[in-house]
Every structure is written in structure tokens, then in C-alpha cells.
Design an enzyme around this catalytic site. Structure first.
Site, mmCIF file in Angstrom:
data_model
loop_
_atom_site.group_PDB
_atom_site.id
_atom_site.type_symbol
_atom_site.label_atom_id
_atom_site.label_comp_id
_atom_site.label_asym_id
_atom_site.label_seq_id
_atom_site.Cartn_x
_atom_site.Cartn_y
_atom_site.Cartn_z
ATOM 1 N N THR A 105 -5.181 -45.566 -36.664
ATOM 2 C CA THR A 105 -5.092 -44.211 -36.095
ATOM 3 C C THR A 105 -3.656 -43.666 -36.061
ATOM 4 O OG1 THR A 105 -5.108 -45.197 -33.921
ATOM 5 C CG2 THR A 105 -7.247 -44.579 -34.805
ATOM 6 N N GLU A 164 1.683 -36.619 -31.351
ATOM 7 C CA GLU A 164 1.903 -36.824 -32.782
ATOM 8 C C GLU A 164 1.844 -35.443 -33.429
ATOM 9 O OE1 GLU A 164 -1.223 -38.547 -35.231
ATOM 10 O OE2 GLU A 164 0.289 -39.480 -36.498
ATOM 11 N N LYS A 202 -16.576 -41.413 -47.386
ATOM 12 C CA LYS A 202 -16.477 -39.998 -47.007
ATOM 13 C C LYS A 202 -15.000 -39.632 -47.003
ATOM 14 C CE LYS A 202 -15.558 -37.654 -43.578
ATOM 15 N NZ LYS A 202 -14.764 -36.579 -44.197
ATOM 16 N N PHE A 231 -6.553 -36.898 -44.642
ATOM 17 C CA PHE A 231 -6.098 -36.027 -45.738
ATOM 18 C C PHE A 231 -4.776 -36.483 -46.357
ATOM 19 C CE2 PHE A 231 -3.649 -34.156 -42.230
ATOM 20 C CZ PHE A 231 -2.415 -33.979 -42.844
ATOM 21 N N GLU A 262 -12.315 -33.945 -46.012
ATOM 22 C CA GLU A 262 -12.806 -32.671 -46.571
ATOM 23 C C GLU A 262 -11.642 -31.775 -47.001
ATOM 24 O OE1 GLU A 262 -12.883 -33.794 -43.574
ATOM 25 O OE2 GLU A 262 -12.938 -32.261 -42.011
ATOM 26 N N LYS A 263 -10.423 -32.115 -46.532
ATOM 27 C CA LYS A 263 -9.254 -31.312 -46.928
ATOM 28 C C LYS A 263 -8.695 -31.767 -48.272
ATOM 29 C CE LYS A 263 -8.068 -30.344 -42.168
ATOM 30 N NZ LYS A 263 -7.561 -31.056 -40.997
ATOM 31 N N CYS A 270 1.705 -41.618 -41.589
ATOM 32 C CA CYS A 270 1.545 -42.405 -40.359
ATOM 33 C C CYS A 270 2.717 -43.364 -40.174
ATOM 34 C CB CYS A 270 0.237 -43.164 -40.376
ATOM 35 S SG CYS A 270 0.242 -44.450 -41.618
ATOM 36 N N SER A 292 -6.883 -39.750 -37.105
ATOM 37 C CA SER A 292 -6.154 -39.502 -35.855
ATOM 38 C C SER A 292 -6.641 -40.418 -34.732
ATOM 39 C CB SER A 292 -6.326 -38.037 -35.454
ATOM 40 O OG SER A 292 -7.694 -37.787 -35.235
#
Ligand code: NAD
Length: 491
Positions: free
Chosen positions: A254, A386, A179, A155, A182-183, A287, A232
Site C-alpha cells: 500500500t 501521502e 484487473k 496506475f 482503469e487509469k 511508492c 493506496s
């Protein structure tokens, strides 16, 4: 989940057309600064994934044969369109993600950089050759696209992270199924529209909205040959293992817990500025954010006095408002999770020198003010996890080797920064720190598109990173032709 009809329901983009997802499960997309519902995103089904992969497989047959200079021209046109729409895209990013408009516009700029890099595909995809590997024998290495690639994104960078993937993947001749998170699915919708406008043929770039089922659909589908994932640590490890089990090539970028070290010979004012931006910019949801600060003991008190004041001066609010630096975190759950971490930090004995919890009470959106803990230890939850929030842990070390040892004890090793005026310290840091992206006298060492985004340890699963020449290698197969050219007739 919701059943409301008033807001727009997002569609998938398959074979050049916007189509309804074959699902009856939807999720609201919020503006995190206001709590307003912006759209409904479908949780698409494996049937939707199959449709998109079928379209991408069909398009691959022709797209891989489109001349490489022609593909580059489409990318050049796309770059122009993105530049023309930079402000508009920035606004979409701010609305769905919450970061300030200036950060959002800068993010769009970083995404455009990836398109510019991918437009160099005629040279990037060049093979190499050796004229004489034996008498009258030559060897030549050619590059080919791998096929259909699946991209799964987080996101926090709805423009930049998808642009780490699909521009280079399609430039090198692959077709793509994205993809988005979704947020934050709205930016991708505009990105694909503009790419089509630039002349991208139908089926080359497809979008399937959703969550776990779409991810699993891509990981399991035999016609998807490679997976690019950013998100993540937990999900990245899962994606890497499940994708590998299905014999795909997988790159999974990640989680992070980035340490920044400030030594006594550093320019402290510059360090304060850089670290404020790194720790609290984008609400700590980067990140490459500094989440642990290690100060040399001799300057720690002096530094903290300046730093805490600068954190108190941060303007909090809706990222669309002028002068706002710190926007909301992405969802109410993230806000609650952060408030719990603040309580845990106190319970485990860290000293809360600036508490952002009050901001959460005062505003409609999902805000947390800048939060600073001192006396943090490596056995505390707030050091280990994190948090992905505007919460900074501060520690002290007597010297650089001790500070580096603290950083190296984390399993997450995306980036690390050092503020110093000493060349010898810089060399020690570079040679001894276990992290893949280093900053010297700056707070956010996110490499530009021509370099790999090169996290280490549990911050990356795979071999070839996103961006740079790694991305060309990841999205291409090599074919080496060894050929004899008998020269006897010329003797
Ligand atoms: P996330 O892992 O929750 O989600 C990432 C993607 O995985 C989303 O598209 C999501 O739909 C999907 N997903 C979530 N749960 C899943 C599950 N159980 N099974 C299959 N798919 C699943 O990450 P996020 O919260 O969207 O993003 C924040 C994370 O991304 C942070 O950990 C951050 O450090 C990381 N990140 C890393 C980098 C990097 O370069 N290393 C860059 C940006 C963000």
C-alpha cells in the site's frame, strides 16, 4: 464517463480471446501529458469476473500439471519477446502514465527482471526433505499452486507491478485474473498478447478491466484462492479485510511516505542528485519516492541552496520529448488535489521555497512543477498525507537519532534512505528505522526482483510480500509427506 464512439473501446481477455465486457459503463483513458483520450475502458461487471474465473479454473486443471521445465521455457520465450518489445512497451507506459520515456523503458526492464526470476521456477519450487526423522522414516516437503489468483494493480507502474504478480503466479502453476488500473490499462493488453505469443495456454492469464465491481467480484468469488493487491493504503486495507473475510490469502502493498536523511558527512552533490530523482522522478508518483527530506541542521542551508537550484533546472513536459525529466500527474483531479495540498501547506505555516503551481496554469496536461516546502512539522497535513505528487517536505534535525524518530512517527513505512559516509551511522539507521526497504547513499531503494518488496506498518497488509522467495511461498501450498520405509527385510 463517456458515451463517445470514436476512440477504441478496450476488451477483456478471457480464455485466450478478446471479448466485450458485459456492461454499459465506460471510462476514458487519458494521455495525462496532453489530455487526449487514448481509449475507453469498460467498468466490467461481476458477470465478466465470473466468466474469467471460470476460464481460469478450467485452465488450472491442466496448467498445474504442465511440467515445471515446460512452464519455465514459456517464461524464457516471454522474456525474449519483452526484451524485443521493450521500447514499444515503454512508449505505451509513457502515453498512458506520463512518466518520461527513459523512466518508462527502465520500468519495463524492472518488469522483465520479474519474468527472469520466475523463469527460475524449477529451483524456486523445489521442496526439501530429511532422510531420517525417525527410524526408517523420511519427510519431504512438496510445493503446489494454490489455484486461481486475482491481481489488482495501481496506475503508477502499469508494467512493473502486474509483473510482480502474474509471471511468478503462473510459473508456480496457478492461473490468474488481472484487473489493471482503469487509469493505465493499455500496457497490460500488450503484456498478455506477448505472453500468449510465447506459448501460454488459453485461460492461464485473463484480464478483466474495470474498477470497484471487478475488485469486489474477485474478493468475493469462492474460486479465487489468493489476492495480490498494490495500491493506496485505504483501498489496500479494505481489500485485505474483505479478502480475508472470504478466507483467501491476501497480500496488499500500500501507500508510502518515505523519509530520506542527509547527514553532515554525506557527499552533498551525490545526495542532491539522488533526491531530485527520488522526489520528482515519475512526478513523485512512486511508492519509493522521497516525500520527506530530513537534513542535519549543520549542512541544511548549504544543501538547500544546491537542491533548490537543481529542482529549478528540471525540464518539465511530455515524457516522449527528449530531455524531459518531469511529466504530468495522472489526472486532472490529482493535479487539483496537489494544488490544494500546496495551499494547505502554506496555510498550516510551512515555508514554500519552490512553488510548482504556476506550471499547472501554463500547460494543457495535468502538470505540477517541482514544489518544495521547508519548516515542515509532523502535525501538518503535508507531512502526514501521502500526496503522491512532486511535492517535497523538508525538515531539520540536530542528529541522526532525532531524524530517525521523525521518520518513525509516520504510520507509513515503505522505504527510507540515508546519505552519509559513516559506517556507524549506517548501522544505527538500519537497526532503528521502522521501514522495510532501505537505501544507503541512493535515492530509490526499490529492491530487485529476487528480494521481497517489504513495506512495514500501514505500507503493507499481509505476511508474505511480493517478489523474492516470499512470492514463491505466497503462490504455493506446501504438502509434507512423512513416510516409513520398513527396512527389516534387509536385516
Ligand atoms: P488506488 O488504491 O486508487 O487503486 C489501486 C487499485 O484498486 C486499482 O486497480 C483500482 O481500480 C482499485 N480501487 C480503487 N478504489 C477502489 C475501491 N474503493 N474499492 C475497490 N477497489 C478500488 O491506487 P492508485 O491511485 O492506482 O495507485 C497509487 C497508490 O498505490 C499509492 O498509494 C502508492 O503508494 C501505492 N503503491 C504502492 C506500492 C507498494 O509497493 N507499496 C507500489 C505502487 C503503488
Amino acid at each position: 464517463m463517456t458515451t463517445q464512439q470514436a476512440v477504441k473501446t478496450l476488451k477483456n481477455f478471457i480464455n485466450g480471446k478478446w471479448v466485450d465486457a458485459k456492461t454499459d459503463t465506460f471510462e476514458d483513458v487519458y494521455n495525462p501529458a496532453t489530455g487526449e483520450v487514448l481509449a475507453r475502458v469498460p467498468h466490467s461487471s461481476s458477470e465478466d469476473v465470473a466468466d474469467a474465473v471460470a476460464a481460469a479454473s478450467a485452465a488450472f486443471k491442466t496448467w498445474q500439471r504442465v511440467s515445471i521445465p515446460k512452464r519455465a521455457k514459456i517464461l524464457f520465450k516471454y522474456q525474449q519477446l519483452l526484451v524485443e518489445h521493450q521500447e514499444e512497451l515503454g512508449r505505451i507506459v509513457t502515453e498512458e502514465n506520463g512518466k518520461s520515456l527513459s523512466e518508462a523503458v527502465a520500468e519495463v526492464g524492472r518488469g522483465i527482471e520479474n519474468v527472469e526470476f520466475a523463469a527460475g521456477v524449477p529451483t524456486l519450487m523445489m521442496g526439501d526433505s530429511l532422510t531420517t526423522v525417525a527410524t526408517d522414516v523420511e519427510a519431504t516437503n512438496y510445493r503446489y499452486p494454490v489455484g486461481v489468483v486475482g491481481g489488482i494493480t495501481p496506475f503508477n507502474f502499469p508494467m512493473m507491478v502486474p509483473c510482480w504478480m502474474f509471471p511468478m503466479a503462473v510459473a508456480t502453476g496457478n492461473t490468474f485474473v488481472l484487473k489493471p488500473s482503469e487509469k493505465t490499462p493499455l500496457t497490460s493488453q500488450r503484456l498478455v498478447e506477448l505472453f500468449q505469443e510465447a506459448g501460454l495456454p488459453d485461460g492461464v492469464l485473463n484480464i478483466v478491466n474495470g474498477s470497484v465491481d471487478v475488485v469486489n467480484g474477485l474478493l468475493d468469488h469462492p474460486d479465487v484462492k489468493a489476492i495480490s493487491f498494490v495500491g493506496s493504503e485505504r483501498v489496500g486495507e479494505y481489500v485485505y479485510k474483505r479478502g480475508s473475510e472470504h478466507l483467501k490469502r491476501v497480500q496488499a502493498l500500500t501507500g508510502a511516505k518515505n523519509h530520506t536523511i542527509v547527514l553532515e558527512d554525506a557527499d552533498l552533490d551525490a545526495a542532491v542528485k539522488g533526491i531530485i530523482s527520488s522526489s520528482f522522478g515519475s512526478a513523485g508518483e512512486r511508492c519509493m519516492a522521497t516525500s520527506v527530506l530530513v537534513l542535519q541542521e549543520s549542512i541544511a542551508d548549504k544543501f538547500m541552496a544546491k537542491f533548490t537550484q537543481a529542482a529549478k533546472d528540471i525540464k518539465i513536459g511530455n515524457g516522449l520529448d527528449k530531455g524531459v525529466f518531469l511529466g504530468p500527474v495522472i489526472r486532472k483531479e490529482n493535479q487539483e488535489r496537489t494544488l490544494n495540498y500546496i495551499k494547505t501547506g502554506v496555510k498550516e505555516g510551512a515555508k514554500l521555497v519552490l512553488d510548482g503551481s504556476e506550471e499547472a496554469k501554463e500547460r494543457d496536461g495535468y502538470f505540477v512543477g517541482p514544489t518544495i516546502f521547508e519548516d515542515v512539522k509532523t502535525d501538518m497535513t503535508i507531512w502526514h498525507d501521502e500526496m503522491f505528487a512532486p511535492v517535497l517536505s523538508v525538515m531539520r534535525a540536530k542528529d541522526l537519532p532525532e531524524a530517525v524518530a521523525i521518520a518513525n512517527s509516520s504510520e507509513l513505512a515503505n522505504g527510507a534512505c540515508l546519505f552519509t559516509d559513516s559506517a556507524a551511522s549506517i548501522r544505527y539507521f538500519r537497526e532503528n528505522i521502522d521501514a522495510g526497504m532501505l537505501g544507503i547513499n541512493l535515492g530509490v531503494p526499490a529492491p530487485i526482483a529476487v528480494f521481497p518488496f517489504s513495506g512495514w506498518k500501514h505500507s503493507f497488509f499481509g505476511t508474505l510480500h511480493a517478489n523474492g522467495k516470499d512470492s514463491v511461498d505466497f503462490y504455493t501450498h506446501k504438502k509434507v509427506v512423512t513416510a516409513r520405509y520398513d527396512q527389516s527385510r534387509f536385516k
